[in-house]
Design a protein around this motif. Structure first.
Motif, PDB file in Angstrom:
ATOM      1  N   ARG A  65       0.842  -1.199   0.000  1.00 16.96           N
ATOM      2  CA  ARG A  65       0.000   0.000   0.000  1.00 16.96           C
ATOM      3  C   ARG A  65       0.879   1.251   0.000  1.00 16.96           C
ATOM      4  NH1 ARG A  65      -5.282   1.183   1.125  1.00 16.96           N
ATOM      5  NH2 ARG A  65      -5.734  -1.012   1.647  1.00 16.96           N
ATOM      6  N   HIS A  66       0.533   2.202  -0.880  1.00 17.65           N
ATOM      7  CA  HIS A  66       1.328   3.424  -1.011  1.00 17.65           C
ATOM      8  C   HIS A  66       0.386   4.623  -1.090  1.00 17.65           C
ATOM      9  CE1 HIS A  66       4.671   6.018  -2.101  1.00 17.65           C
ATOM     10  NE2 HIS A  66       4.026   6.414  -3.191  1.00 17.65           N
ATOM     11  N   GLU A  67       0.616   5.585  -0.226  1.00 15.79           N
ATOM     12  CA  GLU A  67      -0.209   6.783  -0.170  1.00 15.79           C
ATOM     13  C   GLU A  67      -1.697   6.442  -0.062  1.00 15.79           C
ATOM     14  OE1 GLU A  67       0.839   9.247  -3.477  1.00 15.79           O
ATOM     15  OE2 GLU A  67       2.793   9.796  -2.639  1.00 15.79           O
ATOM     16  N   GLY A  68      -1.969   5.418   0.722  1.00 13.07           N
ATOM     17  CA  GLY A  68      -3.348   5.075   1.057  1.00 13.07           C
ATOM     18  C   GLY A  68      -4.070   4.189   0.068  1.00 13.07           C
ATOM     19  N   VAL A  69      -3.397   3.788  -1.030  1.00 10.09           N
ATOM     20  CA  VAL A  69      -4.057   2.960  -2.038  1.00 10.09           C
ATOM     21  C   VAL A  69      -3.198   1.755  -2.404  1.00 10.09           C
ATOM     22  CG1 VAL A  69      -5.414   4.838  -3.046  1.00 10.09           C
ATOM     23  CG2 VAL A  69      -3.100   4.374  -3.906  1.00 10.09           C
ATOM     24  N   ILE A  70      -3.855   0.773  -3.032  1.00 10.29           N
ATOM     25  CA  ILE A  70      -3.187  -0.449  -3.493  1.00 10.29           C
ATOM     26  C   ILE A  70      -2.861  -0.277  -4.981  1.00 10.29           C
ATOM     27  CG2 ILE A  70      -3.527  -2.909  -3.961  1.00 10.29           C
ATOM     28  CD1 ILE A  70      -3.112  -2.294  -1.027  1.00 10.29           C
ATOM     29  N   PRO A  71      -1.583  -0.390  -5.384  1.00  8.80           N
ATOM     30  CA  PRO A  71      -1.223  -0.236  -6.803  1.00  8.80           C
ATOM     31  C   PRO A  71      -1.334  -1.552  -7.578  1.00  8.80           C
ATOM     32  CG  PRO A  71       0.766  -0.488  -5.520  1.00  8.80           C
ATOM     33  CD  PRO A  71      -0.384  -0.570  -4.537  1.00  8.80           C
ATOM     34  N   SER A  72      -1.620  -1.416  -8.849  1.00 14.03           N
ATOM     35  CA  SER A  72      -1.649  -2.588  -9.732  1.00 14.03           C
ATOM     36  C   SER A  72      -1.085  -2.175 -11.096  1.00 14.03           C
ATOM     37  CB  SER A  72      -3.077  -3.112  -9.898  1.00 14.03           C
ATOM     38  OG  SER A  72      -3.099  -4.211 -10.788  1.00 14.03           O
ATOM     39  N   THR A  73      -0.024  -2.848 -11.516  1.00 11.32           N
ATOM     40  CA  THR A  73       0.636  -2.531 -12.782  1.00 11.32           C
ATOM     41  C   THR A  73       0.006  -3.314 -13.924  1.00 11.32           C
ATOM     42  OG1 THR A  73       2.749  -2.052 -11.698  1.00 11.32           O
ATOM     43  CG2 THR A  73       2.826  -2.644 -14.041  1.00 11.32           C
ATOM     44  N   TRP A  74      -0.215  -2.625 -15.038  1.00 11.02           N
ATOM     45  CA  TRP A  74      -0.719  -3.250 -16.260  1.00 11.02           C
ATOM     46  C   TRP A  74       0.221  -2.845 -17.398  1.00 11.02           C
ATOM     47  CZ3 TRP A  74      -5.550  -5.942 -16.121  1.00 11.02           C
ATOM     48  CH2 TRP A  74      -6.191  -5.866 -14.883  1.00 11.02           C
ATOM     49  N   GLU A  75       0.945  -3.802 -17.933  1.00 13.56           N
ATOM     50  CA  GLU A  75       1.834  -3.547 -19.072  1.00 13.56           C
ATOM     51  C   GLU A  75       1.038  -3.801 -20.353  1.00 13.56           C
ATOM     52  OE1 GLU A  75       6.126  -4.904 -21.001  1.00 13.56           O
ATOM     53  OE2 GLU A  75       5.161  -6.168 -19.488  1.00 13.56           O
ATOM     54  N   VAL A  76       0.824  -2.763 -21.125  1.00 12.43           N
ATOM     55  CA  VAL A  76       0.027  -2.867 -22.345  1.00 12.43           C
ATOM     56  C   VAL A  76       0.932  -2.754 -23.562  1.00 12.43           C
ATOM     57  CG1 VAL A  76      -1.829  -1.847 -23.716  1.00 12.43           C
ATOM     58  CG2 VAL A  76      -2.023  -1.935 -21.215  1.00 12.43           C
ATOM     59  N   VAL A  77       0.894  -3.766 -24.404  1.00 15.40           N
ATOM     60  CA  VAL A  77       1.638  -3.773 -25.665  1.00 15.40           C
ATOM     61  C   VAL A  77       0.648  -3.489 -26.790  1.00 15.40           C
ATOM     62  CG1 VAL A  77       3.007  -5.168 -27.273  1.00 15.40           C
ATOM     63  CG2 VAL A  77       3.335  -5.409 -24.790  1.00 15.40           C
ATOM     64  N   THR A  78       0.927  -2.473 -27.583  1.00 13.19           N
ATOM     65  CA  THR A  78       0.123  -2.215 -28.776  1.00 13.19           C
ATOM     66  C   THR A  78       1.012  -2.419 -29.997  1.00 13.19           C
ATOM     67  OG1 THR A  78       0.610   0.166 -28.637  1.00 13.19           O
ATOM     68  CG2 THR A  78      -1.453  -0.598 -27.668  1.00 13.19           C
ATOM     69  N   ALA A  79       0.421  -2.884 -31.082  1.00 17.05           N
ATOM     70  CA  ALA A  79       1.222  -3.230 -32.260  1.00 17.05           C
ATOM     71  C   ALA A  79       0.391  -3.104 -33.521  1.00 17.05           C
ATOM     72  CB  ALA A  79       1.754  -4.659 -32.128  1.00 17.05           C
ATOM     73  N   HIS A  80       1.100  -2.956 -34.643  1.00 13.30           N
ATOM     74  CA  HIS A  80       0.435  -3.055 -35.939  1.00 13.30           C
ATOM     75  C   HIS A  80       1.394  -3.672 -36.944  1.00 13.30           C
ATOM     76  CE1 HIS A  80       2.433   0.952 -36.460  1.00 13.30           C
ATOM     77  NE2 HIS A  80       2.620   0.489 -37.695  1.00 13.30           N
ATOM     78  N   ALA A  81       0.830  -4.233 -37.995  1.00  9.77           N
ATOM     79  CA  ALA A  81       1.599  -4.828 -39.088  1.00  9.77           C
ATOM     80  C   ALA A  81       0.679  -4.891 -40.293  1.00  9.77           C
ATOM     81  CB  ALA A  81       2.108  -6.218 -38.710  1.00  9.77           C
ATOM     82  N   TRP A  82       1.230  -5.314 -41.423  1.00  9.49           N
ATOM     83  CA  TRP A  82       0.486  -5.308 -42.685  1.00  9.49           C
ATOM     84  C   TRP A  82       0.411  -6.706 -43.265  1.00  9.49           C
ATOM     85  CZ3 TRP A  82      -1.680  -0.634 -43.569  1.00  9.49           C
ATOM     86  CH2 TRP A  82      -1.133   0.454 -42.885  1.00  9.49           C
ATOM     87  N   GLY A  83      -0.683  -6.976 -43.958  1.00  7.56           N
ATOM     88  CA  GLY A  83      -0.887  -8.279 -44.571  1.00  7.56           C
ATOM     89  C   GLY A  83       0.177  -8.572 -45.620  1.00  7.56           C
ATOM     90  N   PRO A  84       0.640  -9.812 -45.704  1.00  7.25           N
ATOM     91  CA  PRO A  84       1.687 -10.177 -46.672  1.00  7.25           C
ATOM     92  C   PRO A  84       1.171 -10.126 -48.102  1.00  7.25           C
ATOM     93  CG  PRO A  84       0.832 -12.134 -45.595  1.00  7.25           C
ATOM     94  CD  PRO A  84       0.205 -10.963 -44.903  1.00  7.25           C
ATOM     95  N   PRO A  85       2.058  -9.968 -49.059  1.00  6.67           N
ATOM     96  CA  PRO A  85       1.636  -9.940 -50.467  1.00  6.67           C
ATOM     97  C   PRO A  85       1.102 -11.289 -50.910  1.00  6.67           C
ATOM     98  CG  PRO A  85       4.029  -9.995 -50.316  1.00  6.67           C
ATOM     99  CD  PRO A  85       3.515  -9.799 -48.926  1.00  6.67           C
TER     100      PRO A  85
END
Length: 295
Positions: free
Chosen positions: A246-266
């Motif tokens: 607990r930090h500064e009166g609250v419970i922390p929870s980490t969320w690692e978010v990966v965003t990505a993009h790519a293109w369809g193959p020929p």
């Protein structure tokens, strides 16, 4: 690559049970969805088919239909109750289709999808080689894949708290961004770009975080999870370990978010299927070629 497996029947059950409560807890999901939708600016064509994989309650599908009103937008999800909830976001003026299916076996013809969109679904697919091979199969040449997923640091505090209580797996495990990128390249997807960002959400108590995970359907579905009820002593030990963070009166929870993009193959680029490779191309490309006639 992956040393763990999800019980997909349990994944479907978890999200099916959470369908009615999901939108009470999806603030992070909506924030990440907004980021993904904004990145669609890079797609400069007018799409005909837009597929939303892991559509959940349909917020993203509705945003896609609003952005591309002339496109056929398909909301696809593993859990049928989620798709029933999605009906509320499919308006008479801007309707989208709803299909129950698995991301590993997309019910779409080869090279038929202009945009494949997926917001915080792919983390439940540990066989990413199979997943991205399927994405490459359905995308048109030059079609856009854009998605978000959770990275391995997600829920690190909860994982540490449970580790202080016992040796069982209580928290889902997620793949590293570099493994995701490698799998995209191996599947033949073009020019993949990935970003990682950490969000720290706060809660009044550890129980409030657990209630949110249950409300989202994000319960542990690891195939090696402990079956049956967790003992009260272990549960209390985990809560005490989390309280120590607990930090500064609250419970922390980490969320690692990966965003990505790519293109369809020929067209014609080979793809792996089973132990071999398959190349596909239009039948017109055969015209004028020499063919040997067997005797």
């Amino acid at each position: 690559m992956s040393e763990f497996h999800f019980d997909r029947t349990q994944v479907r059950r978890n999200f099916g049970r959470a369908a009615a409560t999901y939108e009470k807890h999806d603030a992070l999901q909506r924030e990440v969805q907004s980021t993904l939708v904004d990145r669609l600016d890079m797609y400069e064509q007018v799409p005909e088919i837009v597929l939303d994989v892991g559509a959940g309650t349909g917020r993203g599908s509705a945003a896609l239909k609003k952005r591309y009103p002339k496109a056929q937008v398909i909301a696809m999800d593993l859990a049928l109750p989620m798709l029933r909830q999605a009906k509320q976001h499919s308006s008479w003026l801007k309707p989208f289709s709803r299909v129950a299916a698995d991301a590993y076996t997309l019910p779409m013809p080869d090279h038929s999808v202009d945009i494949l969109f997926s917001n915080l679904c792919f983390q439940w697919c540990e066989d990413i080689a199979r997943l991205f091979t399927e994405c490459a199969r359905v995308l048109k040449p030059g079609g856009l894949l854009t998605f978000s997923t959770f990275g391995p640091d997600t829920l690190s505090e909860l994982r540490a708290a449970w580790a202080a209580a016992d040796q069982h797996a209580h928290v889902a495990r997620f793949l590293d961004m570099h493994d995701v990128g490698d799998a995209m390249l191996t599947a033949g997807l073009r020019d993949p770009v990935l970003f990682a960002e950490r969000y720290t959400l706060t809660y009044p108590t550890p129980r409030a975080l657990l209630d949110e995970l249950r409300g989202l359907g994000a319960n542990n579905a690891d195939a090696d999870r402990q079956r049956g009820l967790t003992g009260k002593q272990h549960y209390r030990r985990m809560l005490d370990a989390y309280e120590a963070l607990r930090h500064e009166g609250v419970i922390p929870s980490t969320w690692e978010v990966v965003t990505a993009h790519a293109w369809g193959p020929p067209a014609g680029q080979s793809r792996r299927e089973g132990s071999g490779e398959i190349a596909s191309f239009p039948i017109e490309n055969l015209r004028g070629s020499r063919r040997k006639t067997p005797f």
